[in-house]
Design a protein around this motif. Sequence first.
Motif: not given
Lengths: 309, 309
Positions: B13, B33, B62, B65-66, B69, B90, B92, B107-108
């Motif tokens: 992101i 993203e 989630a 899934r993003a 997609d 994620r 950032i 993030e881990p």
Amino acid sequence: MILTVTLNTALDITYRVRSLRPHTSHRVTEVTERPGGKGLNVARVLAALGHEVTATGFVGGATGRALQDQLTAFAGVTDALVPVEGGTRRTIAVADDTSGDTTQLNEPGPLVSSAEWSAFQEAYEDLLRSASAVALCGSLPPGVPVGAYAQLIRTARTADVPVLLDTSGEPLQRGVAARPDIVKPNADELAELTGSHEPLLATRDARRRGAHAVVASLGPEGLLAHTPQGHWRATPPHPVRGNPTGAGDSAVAGLLSGLVEHLPWPDRLARAAALSAATVRAPAAGEFDRAAYEDLLARVTVTDEANAA
Amino acid sequence: MILTVTLNTALDITYRVRSLRPHTSHRVTEVTERPGGKGLNVARVLAALGHEVTATGFVGGATGRALQDQLTAFAGVTDALVPVEGGTRRTIAVADDTSGDTTQLNEPGPLVSSAEWSAFQEAYEDLLRSASAVALCGSLPPGVPVGAYAQLIRTARTADVPVLLDTSGEPLQRGVAARPDIVKPNADELAELTGSHEPLLATRDARRRGAHAVVASLGPEGLLAHTPQGHWRATPPHPVRGNPTGAGDSAVAGLLSGLVEHLPWPDRLARAAALSAATVRAPAAGEFDRAAYEDLLARVTVTDEANAA
């Protein structure tokens, strides 16, 4: 049931990092996520108090699905969110272990089309039929008309459902003129609405602008209420240290639950002030500490301000 | 098809803000993203070059899934990601309009169980049956054994599928010993692997440790290759300015596509160096500028380093 409206829902993400230093790379040591937006915070507190609550507003995209997955995991909050094409926003709070301070990054909300806004208004009207009270909370996502809350207040009044408004800026200005039962501004919002930094004068002025009752949340100084039944100040027994995130939303939950239980105003204010202080004291932002709440409830002072005003 | 493995996939992101100031609140003005993790970047470039590509690795929650997609929206990349209970991470990147600099929050990854790791190994073995080459890319998520890449290399060698490794630290150290066909370290990874900061000596040393061919990506100085067929340096015609994110992944895509097309090493290296430079020059991180690539391809210099080494 109590209905809460959150037009600009959010997935609130908190990152822990050792120390945030701009233009470097950081390992996030802990990630927490929860459904956010002021109305969803209010719904969560109402559910924890044992009320039947339905949450509506807009939700969309992968972030919206994540939010809904987590919302349905809460006992007592019924999901009546209305789908939009755009994606629900994320907010990221970067909590810094070294300084204890937080850096906030807020995504813009999804762009709501006029067809989506119409679909929401229909869903809202249906939901009002079984609502004992409704709270309209927070900012408006892009595309929603600035007079949105004024419209929603008129619809609630036509349906004879008591309506509380908690927003800021132009949506608050317009909303107040539509004569909501309660507005709950904080000190800054009240000053922006009325032009006065003197809370006693400003709450009276906000009533003149259309609100039936005004309850201003003044941080450590508690709540100041100007209502048709009287004027009161509710103050916690001592200044509470902690994280003020969500304290105003807990106050809204306290006011609404007191309203549907037909409590007299001083009792509603004591509950709202105790919930608000118990939220500041809880370790997680926006949660409330139940033991602290029960302890504080007996010790909040509610004073009659009729003479002062 | 070409198989790419990304055990620690990510949703990358990017936030634009006016100026990042710690311990204040920021409105994000633009959100982009895309699926991330080095192997997914490689897959995207290979697909853009016209190759049939399958992406595997772990995906969950989630965010997973993003990611999926968005991955299926890319022409040519077949999604063969293996589900895990934990959530895909994620990353950032906060891009600062004022300074032009970027602040990274990573993030881990999800904690992968041993049952999930076994399920992945089975899926990988199946996928190898129809693969002409495989790339193993990036870091390992928590729970995956440090010798994971060594195991995956042995499986590929047993299946007679050429295997390229692009990772760092202990997983690289162990992976090299399992005799991959190609390793593609950057300057830091090469120095960490061999203890030498002298690239010519270090690439030779990395071959002695087990890699059949070593291609080091040296940033603006291009690529340095040490292979059984010879030693070469591939250099772009002039230093390229821009965003180096994903440049190494584009080099991997160039090497793999050259391998499956049976190009001689100098042509593979020219393609890899041109793709890498065209990625640095593209406005979006990790994309490559096709016109720049075609222009650079004719102008990359490949020199024989046999005497130098």
